[in-house]
Design a protein around this motif. Structure first.
Motif, PDB file in Angstrom:
ATOM      1  N   ARG A 156       0.838  -1.202   0.000  1.00 12.52           N
ATOM      2  CA  ARG A 156       0.000   0.000   0.000  1.00 12.52           C
ATOM      3  C   ARG A 156       0.875   1.254   0.000  1.00 12.52           C
ATOM      4  O   ARG A 156       0.639   2.199  -0.756  1.00 12.52           O
ATOM      5  N   GLU A 157       1.922   1.246   0.833  1.00 10.33           N
ATOM      6  CA  GLU A 157       2.833   2.401   0.902  1.00 10.33           C
ATOM      7  C   GLU A 157       3.588   2.594  -0.409  1.00 10.33           C
ATOM      8  O   GLU A 157       3.771   3.717  -0.864  1.00 10.33           O
ATOM      9  N   LYS A 158       4.037   1.497  -1.021  1.00  8.23           N
ATOM     10  CA  LYS A 158       4.765   1.586  -2.294  1.00  8.23           C
ATOM     11  C   LYS A 158       3.873   2.195  -3.374  1.00  8.23           C
ATOM     12  O   LYS A 158       4.303   3.054  -4.137  1.00  8.23           O
ATOM     13  N   ALA A 159       2.621   1.770  -3.436  1.00 14.07           N
ATOM     14  CA  ALA A 159       1.694   2.325  -4.422  1.00 14.07           C
ATOM     15  C   ALA A 159       1.479   3.814  -4.164  1.00 14.07           C
ATOM     16  O   ALA A 159       1.484   4.618  -5.105  1.00 14.07           O
ATOM     17  N   LYS A 160       1.317   4.212  -2.902  1.00 12.56           N
ATOM     18  CA  LYS A 160       1.151   5.635  -2.568  1.00 12.56           C
ATOM     19  C   LYS A 160       2.372   6.435  -3.012  1.00 12.56           C
ATOM     20  O   LYS A 160       2.238   7.544  -3.534  1.00 12.56           O
TER      21      LYS A 160
END
Length: 80
Positions: free
Chosen positions: A39-43
């Motif tokens: 989720r953090e990587k996509a953000k």
């Protein structure tokens, strides 16, 4: 990364490889991360390469047997 031997997984990988072989101008990167890290990587990608300028998109994703999320994100190489 451990690969599953299920036929459906193999078919998905072959299809993804064919899709990536097509030169459509997009840059792609595939990750396999625990759900919160995914989720953090996509953000990070959407913050760094905004959808409006780079057409950034999660192209495909799936949950692996070990609970990690494997996803491919694509974007245009530069904004005009």
């Amino acid at each position: 990364m451990e690969r599953s031997a299920r036929p459906a997984d193999l078919a998905r990988r072959v299809k993804a490889q064919r899709r990536h072989a097509v030169s459509d101008g997009f840059k792609r990167e595939t990750f396999a991360l625990p759900r919160p890290a995914a989720r953090e990587k996509a953000k990070e990608w959407f913050a760094r390469f905004p959808k409006a300028a780079y057409q950034t998109e999660i192209e495909s994703w799936r949950e692996l047997d070990d609970g990690r999320i494997e996803f491919t994100i694509r974007r245009l190489p530069s904004a005009d």
